[in-house]
Design an enzyme around this catalytic site. Structure first.
Site, mmCIF file in Angstrom:
data_model
loop_
_atom_site.group_PDB
_atom_site.id
_atom_site.type_symbol
_atom_site.label_atom_id
_atom_site.label_comp_id
_atom_site.label_asym_id
_atom_site.label_seq_id
_atom_site.Cartn_x
_atom_site.Cartn_y
_atom_site.Cartn_z
ATOM 1 N N ASP A 43 4.759 2.165 2.359
ATOM 2 C CA ASP A 43 3.899 3.066 3.551
ATOM 3 C C ASP A 43 3.094 4.250 3.162
ATOM 4 O OD1 ASP A 43 6.277 4.347 2.378
ATOM 5 O OD2 ASP A 43 6.876 5.456 4.110
ATOM 6 N N GLU B 37 9.070 4.792 3.209
ATOM 7 C CA GLU B 37 9.931 5.563 2.407
ATOM 8 C C GLU B 37 9.847 7.183 2.656
ATOM 9 O OE1 GLU B 37 11.152 8.374 -0.617
ATOM 10 O OE2 GLU B 37 8.816 7.978 -0.374
ATOM 11 N N GLU B 38 8.655 7.624 3.134
ATOM 12 C CA GLU B 38 8.184 8.742 3.821
ATOM 13 C C GLU B 38 9.009 9.241 4.641
ATOM 14 O OE1 GLU B 38 6.525 10.516 1.548
ATOM 15 O OE2 GLU B 38 5.353 9.204 0.509
ATOM 16 N N ARG C 296 14.083 9.564 -17.648
ATOM 17 C CA ARG C 296 15.391 10.627 -17.498
ATOM 18 C C ARG C 296 16.321 9.838 -17.175
ATOM 19 N NH1 ARG C 296 14.618 16.355 -17.243
ATOM 20 N NH2 ARG C 296 16.619 17.378 -16.854
ATOM 21 N N HIS D 56 0.570 13.400 -2.422
ATOM 22 C CA HIS D 56 0.611 14.089 -0.875
ATOM 23 C C HIS D 56 -0.779 14.627 -0.710
ATOM 24 C CE1 HIS D 56 4.935 13.146 0.416
ATOM 25 N NE2 HIS D 56 4.512 12.353 -0.257
HETATM 26 ZN ZN LIG Z 1 5.540 10.661 -1.098
HETATM 27 ZN ZN LIG Z 2 6.164 8.163 -2.785
#
Ligand SMILES: [Zn+2]
Ligand SMILES: [Zn+2]
Length: 429
Positions: free
Chosen positions: A98, A164-165, A209, A400
């Site tokens: 997305d 996902e957002e 990580r 973003h």
């Molecule tokens: Zn994002």
């Molecule tokens: Zn992302």
């Protein structure tokens, strides 16, 4: 002696049954296509839960490769299944699909000019988080792994995930809804890998990580109720404005005084404050919203309790009430990389990125719903640097931002990483 040397040479070449050379060669062969796919997806971005064209584009590619495809998972999710030539476990690779309500300002030839309704506004839509790169990388990975199918010791599940957002306030979306709809079953997934392109690292560098890597994210709303009165005579009412001010400052003591600062960091921020209609009237109510970020499931629960208690008791001290809502059911858990799995794959990442190009990634207070997959199966989420080598990553536009930029030369590293990690995981397990 000669015979011994010959055996030594042969055995050193066959140490790994994973066709690393073939994977790298195939990745190189399709590099231009991967870049074109990314530009195509970048020019046609779709908001969360609206990934119709993106899903069709992916599904067609997977079908052309002869991969079993399932569409319409959790909305517009696409799942591909590639059965290798040898028996073995199931490894999943995930890409999110997305875009964001951001108006692109990069001026690139393939920049997005797409707009879409968002709430009650028409907004620009942009792949400002780089999920276009994730899609193209995983499409390329699928093509590479099809090319070495006979050598794969198990099954690869390609998970193209919508939303996902986030699609707040819906209770479930994206990764969570895919899990509810059985994406980790049939066949059962044994481990999962995902990546994120990251602007604060140079192109081609991989960040890895073990343990916590991204924060949990929970919505916070505090409703403070007092008693409306004339602002010239506040003693005749209960002022929710001053109480809200005390709460804003008071909840900052959760991080600084109430949790052990020697553990993982944490953040609570208020982002909106609404109360009152006129300068000389003290209102009945103030509503504030914010976000809470933590890295440890235990800290997360305790943190929520402390924010709630602090706000409620501060309000009570003035005779007001504070109703605290923390949306932990709609929030994201912390992204926590499986320690052993991360360590066991470290050499593969070094091989892909090159010595010195694998770095220990920083903690980030951003969050990811990849965390929900990791709650179900061992998972590793890693970062891929995408800022050109002649630029300072510290000054690069962040994910973003309307200026967020992905250096195309990094994509092949993503393809090689995903393909090699999947193949090695199957071989080693
Ligand atoms: Zn994002
Ligand atoms: Zn992302």
């Amino acid at each position: 002696m000669i015979r011994f040397l010959f055996l030594l040479v042969v055995s050193s070449f066959s140490l790994s049954a994973v066709p690393v050379t073939a994977i790298d060669r195939l990745a190189k062969e399709i590099e231009t296509k991967v870049i074109q796919w990314r530009h195509h997806v970048h020019q046609h971005p779709e908001l969360s839960n609206q990934e119709v064209q993106t899903a069709a584009f992916i599904a067609q590619h997977l079908r052309d490769l002869g991969i079993e495809v399932q569409t319409g998972v959790a909305g517009h999710g696409v799942v591909g299944l590639l059965r290798g030539g040898k028996p073995g476990p199931v490894v999943a690779l995930r890409a999110d699909m997305d875009a964001l309500p951001v108006t692109e300002k990069t001026g690139l030839p393939y920049a997005s000019t797409v707009t879409a309704p968002y709430g009650d506004k028409e907004v620009g839509v942009m792949h400002a988080c780089g999920h276009d790169a994730h899609v193209a990388i995983l499409m390329g990975t699928a093509e590479v792994l099809v090319g070495v199918r006979e050598d794969l010791a198990g099954t690869v599940k390609f998970i193209f995930q919508p939303a996902e957002e986030g699609a707040w306030p819906a209770p479930e979306w994206g990764a969570k809804l895919m899990i509810t709809e059985g994406v980790l079953e049939n066949p059962k997934v044994d481990a999962i890998f995902g990546l994120h392109v990251w602007s604060s690292m140079p192109s081609g560098v991989i960040g890895l990580r073990p343990g916590p890597v991204m924060a949990s994210s929970d919505f916070l709303r505090v409703t403070v109720t007092g008693k409306q009165t004339h602002a010239a005579a506040p003693w005749a009412g209960i002022d929710p404005i001053t109480v809200s001010s005390q709460i804003i400052l008071g909840i900052q003591t959760v991080a600084s005084r109430q949790v052990n600062i020697l553990g993982t960091p944490s953040v609570v921020s208020i982002g909106t404050i609404h109360g009152g209609d006129r300068n000389n009237i003290i209102p009945d109510e103030v509503v504030m919203t914010g976000t809470i970020r933590t890295y440890d499931p235990k800290v997360r629960v305790a943190y929520h309790e402390k924010v709630k208690r602090t706000a409620e008791k501060i309000a009570a001290a003035s005779g007001a009430t504070a109703e605290v809502y923390i949306g932990d059911n709609t929030g994201y858990a912390a992204t926590v990389n499986h320690e052993e799995l991360t360590e066991s794959m470290r050499d593969v990442f070094v091989r892909v990125a090159g010595e010195g190009n694998l770095v220990r990634s920083d903690l980030t207070t951003g969050s990811e719903d990849f965390s929900f997959f990791q709650q179900q199966v061992p998972g590793v989420f890693f970062f891929l640097g995408v800022t050109p080598l002649d630029q300072d990553p510290a000054k690069a536009a962040a994910n973003h931002s309307p200026l967020f930029f992905v250096d195309d030369t990094a994509l092949i590293t993503g393809v090689r990483a995903m393909a090699q990690v999947a193949a090695e995981y199957l071989e080693r397990n």
